[in-house]
Design an enzyme around this catalytic site. Structure first.
Site, PDB file in Angstrom:
ATOM      1  CE  LYS A 110     -32.710 -10.092 -23.499  1.00 49.69           C
ATOM      2  NZ  LYS A 110     -33.952 -10.680 -23.412  1.00 49.69           N
ATOM      3  CE  LYS A 190     -28.120 -23.135 -30.135  1.00 49.48           C
ATOM      4  NZ  LYS A 190     -29.031 -22.278 -29.505  1.00 49.48           N
ATOM      5  CE  LYS A 193     -37.839 -18.592 -30.465  1.00 50.41           C
ATOM      6  NZ  LYS A 193     -37.539 -19.838 -29.759  1.00 50.41           N
TER       7      LYS A 193
HETATM    8  P1  ADP Z   1     -33.957 -20.504 -30.038  1.00 53.13           P
HETATM    9  O1  ADP Z   1     -32.448 -20.461 -30.139  1.00 53.13           O
HETATM   10  O2  ADP Z   1     -34.587 -20.928 -31.313  1.00 53.13           O
HETATM   11  O3  ADP Z   1     -34.545 -19.221 -29.483  1.00 53.13           O
HETATM   12  P2  ADP Z   1     -34.462 -21.500 -27.411  1.00 53.13           P
HETATM   13  O4  ADP Z   1     -33.334 -20.726 -26.848  1.00 53.13           O
HETATM   14  O5  ADP Z   1     -35.863 -21.062 -27.106  1.00 53.13           O
HETATM   15  O6  ADP Z   1     -34.291 -21.647 -28.998  1.00 53.13           O
HETATM   16  O7  ADP Z   1     -34.270 -23.012 -26.964  1.00 53.13           O
HETATM   17  C1  ADP Z   1     -35.149 -23.753 -26.171  1.00 53.13           C
HETATM   18  C2  ADP Z   1     -34.510 -25.092 -25.876  1.00 53.13           C
HETATM   19  O8  ADP Z   1     -34.152 -25.781 -27.086  1.00 53.13           O
HETATM   20  C3  ADP Z   1     -33.223 -24.979 -25.064  1.00 53.13           C
HETATM   21  O9  ADP Z   1     -33.242 -25.996 -24.072  1.00 53.13           O
HETATM   22  C4  ADP Z   1     -32.101 -25.253 -26.044  1.00 53.13           C
HETATM   23  O10 ADP Z   1     -31.057 -25.944 -25.408  1.00 53.13           O
HETATM   24  C5  ADP Z   1     -32.769 -26.115 -27.111  1.00 53.13           C
HETATM   25  N1  ADP Z   1     -32.232 -25.763 -28.445  1.00 53.13           N
HETATM   26  C6  ADP Z   1     -32.525 -24.674 -29.167  1.00 53.13           C
HETATM   27  N2  ADP Z   1     -31.868 -24.667 -30.353  1.00 53.13           N
HETATM   28  C7  ADP Z   1     -31.113 -25.791 -30.365  1.00 53.13           C
HETATM   29  C8  ADP Z   1     -30.190 -26.353 -31.308  1.00 53.13           C
HETATM   30  N3  ADP Z   1     -29.932 -25.768 -32.467  1.00 53.13           N
HETATM   31  N4  ADP Z   1     -29.592 -27.518 -30.992  1.00 53.13           N
HETATM   32  C9  ADP Z   1     -29.874 -28.132 -29.817  1.00 53.13           C
HETATM   33  N5  ADP Z   1     -30.718 -27.653 -28.886  1.00 53.13           N
HETATM   34  C10 ADP Z   1     -31.342 -26.498 -29.145  1.00 53.13           C
END
Ligand code: ADP
Ligand code: TRP
Length: 321
Positions: A110, A190, A193
């Site tokens: 951050k 990957k 969001k």
């Molecule tokens: P984002 O990257 O969309 O913001 P988050 O960080 O909120 O997703 O992820 C929440 C959970 O989902 C975490 O435990 C993370 O390990 C899993 N996760 C998110 N994106 C993936 C992905 N592309 N592949 C595997 N696990 C994921």
């Protein structure tokens, strides 16, 4: 064996969240006593929007139940329904060196991005340690991004025990899901969001299927063989299709004669069908307005009972009793 994990309520769940977090948690609820919670206090470190928080918590609760969390097996609750966690976070803060928190990536990222971090973001790992230690958790399944926070948790547990007696808190073991399970998004990066490349788990048929058509491909003509290595179409299809159907699509890539548009349509069908049972459960949950509140209230009561016991022990050890 007690298995505990928390999920942040942060909007629409996508296929990456499902395979990376929900599905493993649902599987683990059969292997021990699962404590799963919605990390609403944590979500407030990055967004302060009351209406959004309320909506996201509810959405996550519904989605998690729809994905197979069984409240008969797992204790399912909101983090903030057990305010005792704040007291334990405070006690842990008293043995937490500033340098331990200053090292944490989430905080450093951050700052590096020019965002002015608040105190809660700085203290986040101490709250996470409290989440875990408050329930005498044995195993904590998390994604790789949370590995450092688990290390902080163990450091703080050891420190508290060194300071106040070796059985003050229980030392938890992380279960780190390694990178093998990274789900890729529509653009081949990957799924996240933040990249705007996600496939949501729930939504209307037409727009969801249309999203699949956005999968990025090369421009191999219909009749030519298509690369299997690095194919986003295949990587996504593999998640949703049977091994036989997947093998068929691999050979269609190798043989040529099928266009990307047709292949994507099959991915869209498989994706839609894969989540049909979850959609049906979701509809059933929505049709019973009191259900989610009831599940969360029962979960909170059970979690509080457990938290009370642990906190009494810690209070006695530190001299508050
Ligand atoms: P984002 O990257 O969309 O913001 P988050 O960080 O909120 O997703 O992820 C929440 C959970 O989902 C975490 O435990 C993370 O390990 C899993 N996760 C998110 N994106 C993936 C992905 N592309 N592949 C595997 N696990 C994921
Ligand atoms: N910080 C975790 C995340 O962002 C969520 C979380 C909060 C958590 N408390 C926890 C995970 C305790 C495991 C255990 O994904």
């Amino acid at each position: 064996m007690r298995i505990l994990t928390g999920l942040q309520p942060s909007g629409k769940l996508h296929v990456g969240n499902y395979f990376g977090a929900m599905e493993p948690a649902v599987r683990l609820q059969n292997e021990g006593e699962a404590f799963y919670f919605i990390a609403d206090y944590h979500a407030m470190t990055s967004s302060q929007d009351a209406a959004a928080l309320r909506a996201n918590v509810r959405e996550l609760a519904i989605d998690f139940l729809a994905c197979g969390l069984d409240p008969e097996k797992a204790v399912f609750f909101r983090q903030s329904a057990v305010p005792e966690v704040n007291e334990l976070a405070w006690l842990l803060s008293t043995v937490c060196p500033m340098s331990l928190l200053e090292k944490c990536h989430s905080y450093k990222d951050k700052i590096a991005n020019g965002i002015s971090p608040n105190h809660a973001l700085f203290a986040y790992p101490a709250l996470m340690a409290a989440d875990i230690l408050l329930y005498d958790s044995n195993k904590v399944p998390v994604g790789k991004d949370q590995k450092q926070h688990l290390e902080v948790t163990r450091d703080l547990a050891v420190k508290l025990n060194e300071t106040y007696g070796e059985h003050t808190v229980l030392l938890p073991e992380p279960i780190i899901r390694e990178d093998t399970a990274v789900i890729i998004g529509l653009d081949g990066r990957k799924m996240s969001k933040s990249y705007n490349n996600t496939l949501p788990i729930f939504g209307e048929e037409k727009p969801l299927k249309k999203l699949v058509m956005r999968i990025v491909t090369d421009s191999t003509p219909v009749e030519d063989p298509k690369p299997v290595e690095g194919s986003t179409i295949l990587a996504l299809y593999k998640l949703f299709a049977s091994p036989e159907d997947y093998a068929t699509m691999v050979s269609q890539h190798e043989q040529g004669g099928t266009g990307y548009g047709d292949l994507k349509k099959r991915v869209a069908e498989a994706y839609w069908d894969f989540f049909a049972p979850m959609r049906a459960r979701r509809e059933a949950i929505l049709a019973d307005p009191g259900y989610v509140d009831d599940v969360l209230a029962k979960g909170a009561a059970r979690a509080r009972e457990e938290a009370g016991k642990v906190l009494d022990r810690v209070r006695a050890a530190v001299g508050l009793r």
